[in-house]
Scaffold this motif. Structure first.
Motif, short mmCIF file in Angstrom:
data_model
loop_
_atom_site.label_atom_id
_atom_site.label_comp_id
_atom_site.label_asym_id
_atom_site.label_seq_id
_atom_site.Cartn_x
_atom_site.Cartn_y
_atom_site.Cartn_z
N VAL A 249 4.30 -11.04 -5.99
CA VAL A 249 5.25 -11.32 -4.92
C VAL A 249 4.76 -10.77 -3.58
N ALA A 250 3.81 -9.82 -3.64
CA ALA A 250 3.31 -9.19 -2.42
C ALA A 250 2.14 -9.98 -1.83
N TYR A 251 1.94 -9.85 -0.56
CA TYR A 251 0.86 -10.54 0.15
C TYR A 251 -0.49 -10.09 -0.40
N SER A 252 -1.27 -11.06 -0.89
CA SER A 252 -2.60 -10.79 -1.44
C SER A 252 -2.60 -9.73 -2.53
N GLY A 253 -1.48 -9.57 -3.22
CA GLY A 253 -1.41 -8.63 -4.33
C GLY A 253 -1.37 -7.17 -3.92
N GLN A 254 -1.20 -6.91 -2.63
CA GLN A 254 -1.20 -5.51 -2.16
C GLN A 254 0.21 -4.94 -2.20
N CYS A 255 0.67 -4.64 -3.42
CA CYS A 255 2.05 -4.18 -3.63
C CYS A 255 2.08 -2.66 -3.81
N LEU A 256 3.03 -2.01 -3.14
CA LEU A 256 3.20 -0.56 -3.27
C LEU A 256 4.48 -0.19 -4.03
N THR A 257 5.22 -1.21 -4.54
CA THR A 257 6.49 -0.93 -5.21
C THR A 257 6.27 -0.10 -6.48
N SER A 258 5.31 -0.50 -7.31
CA SER A 258 5.04 0.22 -8.54
C SER A 258 4.60 1.65 -8.26
N GLU A 259 3.78 1.81 -7.24
CA GLU A 259 3.33 3.16 -6.85
C GLU A 259 4.51 4.00 -6.38
N SER A 260 5.41 3.40 -5.61
CA SER A 260 6.54 4.15 -5.05
C SER A 260 7.54 4.54 -6.13
N LEU A 261 7.80 3.62 -7.07
CA LEU A 261 8.84 3.86 -8.08
C LEU A 261 8.33 4.68 -9.26
N GLY A 262 7.07 4.49 -9.65
CA GLY A 262 6.60 5.14 -10.87
C GLY A 262 5.24 5.80 -10.79
N GLY A 263 4.63 5.82 -9.59
CA GLY A 263 3.34 6.47 -9.46
C GLY A 263 2.19 5.68 -10.04
N ARG A 264 2.42 4.39 -10.33
CA ARG A 264 1.36 3.54 -10.90
C ARG A 264 0.95 2.51 -9.85
N SER A 265 -0.27 2.61 -9.38
CA SER A 265 -0.72 1.77 -8.28
C SER A 265 -1.19 0.40 -8.77
N ALA A 266 -0.61 -0.65 -8.20
CA ALA A 266 -1.04 -2.00 -8.53
C ALA A 266 -2.47 -2.23 -8.07
N ASN A 267 -2.87 -1.55 -7.00
CA ASN A 267 -4.21 -1.73 -6.45
C ASN A 267 -5.27 -1.00 -7.27
N ARG A 268 -4.83 -0.29 -8.32
CA ARG A 268 -5.76 0.35 -9.25
C ARG A 268 -5.59 -0.22 -10.66
N GLY A 269 -4.98 -1.41 -10.74
CA GLY A 269 -4.84 -2.09 -12.02
C GLY A 269 -3.79 -1.51 -12.94
N GLU A 270 -2.83 -0.76 -12.39
CA GLU A 270 -1.82 -0.10 -13.23
C GLU A 270 -0.41 -0.54 -12.89
N CYS A 271 -0.24 -1.77 -12.43
CA CYS A 271 1.07 -2.25 -11.98
C CYS A 271 2.11 -2.20 -13.10
N ALA A 272 3.27 -1.63 -12.81
CA ALA A 272 4.37 -1.56 -13.77
C ALA A 272 5.29 -2.77 -13.65
N GLN A 273 4.95 -3.71 -12.77
CA GLN A 273 5.65 -4.98 -12.61
C GLN A 273 7.13 -4.80 -12.25
#
Length: 340
Positions: A56-80
């Motif tokens: 849902v984020a522009y070019s896959g650069q999402c910070l929601t997973s990082e903000s909510l659970g400490g899992r960075s989508a930009n490091r392949g750990e997206c919690a969706q």
């Protein structure tokens, strides 16, 4: 050059027109471009993402997973986090959403319908998502796109070669197999431009499969529906009451028969399940039914890659070197230049 998945076909065409082709010939035709002194033509083949989950984020650069659970989508750990239900608040008031609570969950991308256009505008490579997907998914999706490209190459879609009904049947079979492999709904994404209402249907954020129809009547150990897709004994289904965040009823089909219950103008089918497999007190008239499992298809896909028989063979040359009291050395080479 791997293009951002937000690019439309028109934008991809513009990018292609602004770069030399892989043969050093301008896309508009004419004479080959001159290579740099002492070098080769400047070539930039274009690759686009054609199938799989959309962020849902522009070019896959999402910070929601990082903000909510400490899992960075930009490091392949997206919690969706986008696949969860949300409330919508406007001016302090909650907006009623009905069964459309998955406001951030895009449908999955499928470019099979626009493949001829992607080929036409000069795309050289297709990128298919494989993250956390099954071997059956890989076998199915890669084969479908390979066959579709071959169809274009050998003009299978030409009216002189294949009938309209044959092409429609082929398209329907491919769509069915893609939906069964993995689907939150399939859409062409941004290839046709921006259409957020179609991109996000908001009804669910997890795999569904093929839509079978709605419940017309509930009977003992079964339901009566107006089928919109084929079913077989052993297929698995789920009842969708519009609350996918809660436990959903489902099971495998034990019987398929013509019901006594009739509705004028509709061809109804009765589906029965194993005794006690489904709690019908939680199933309602109007619930949607999705086919989530096709064991026959899964078996066919596994046969395409599993088993003891080798699927790929090529000749190799073997050298053996040996001296008394020394380890034996074996060198193997193949025609592709690999050495072991």
């Amino acid at each position: 050059m791997v293009l951002a998945r937000e690019c439309s076909i028109k934008e991809i065409e513009k990018i292609h027109e602004g770069t030399p082709s892989s043969l050093g010939v301008p896309p508009s035709g004419g004479s080959p471009t001159e290579p740099p002194e002492g070098g080769t033509p400047n070539t930039i083949p274009l690759e686009v993402f054609v199938h799989g989950a959309l962020c849902v984020a522009y070019s896959g650069q999402c910070l929601t997973s990082e903000s909510l659970g400490g899992r960075s989508a930009n490091r392949g750990e997206c919690a969706q986090a986008c696949r969860m239900p949300y409330d919508l608040i406007s001016d302090g008031q909650q907006i009623p959403l009905g069964d459309k609570r998955y406001l951030l969950s895009p449908q999955d991308l499928s470019a099979i319908d626009v493949l001829p256009e992607l080929v036409r505008v000069g795309v050289a490579s297709l990128k298919i998502e494989g993250r956390l997907k099954s071997p059956e998914y890989v076998a199915s999706i890669t084969r479908i796109y390979r066959e579709a490209l071959d169809d274009l190459r050998f003009a299978i879609y030409d009216l002189r070669v294949a009938s309209q009904s044959a092409r429609q049947s082929q398209i329907a079979n491919r769509k069915y197999e893609m939906e069964m492999s993995f689907s939150r709904g399939l859409f062409t994404g941004w290839f046709g431009g921006t259409d957020n209402q179609k991109l996000v249907h908001a009804r669910f954020g997890k795999k569904r499969g093929v839509f079978l129809g709605e419940v017309k009547k509930i009977v003992r150990d079964g339901v009566i529906i107006n089928l919109t897709a084929p079913v077989k004994l052993g297929d698995g289904i789920v009842f969708d009451a519009g609350r996918p965040d809660e436990k959903e009823e489902g099971g495998r089909i034990y019987e398929i028969q013509e019901p006594r219950f009739k509705i004028p103008g509709e061809q109804l089918t009765e589906l029965r399940f194993g005794h006690g497999d489904v709690d019908f007190s939680r199933v309602h008239v109007g619930d949607k039914i999705w086919k989530t499992s096709d064991p026959e298809l899964d078996k066919r896909l596994r046969q395409s890659f599993a088993g003891d028989a080798p699927r790929f063979q090529r000749p190799i040359e073997i050298e053996v070197h040996g001296l008394a009291g020394k380890p034996l050395t074996v060198i193997a080479r193949d025609e592709s230049g690999n050495v072991a």
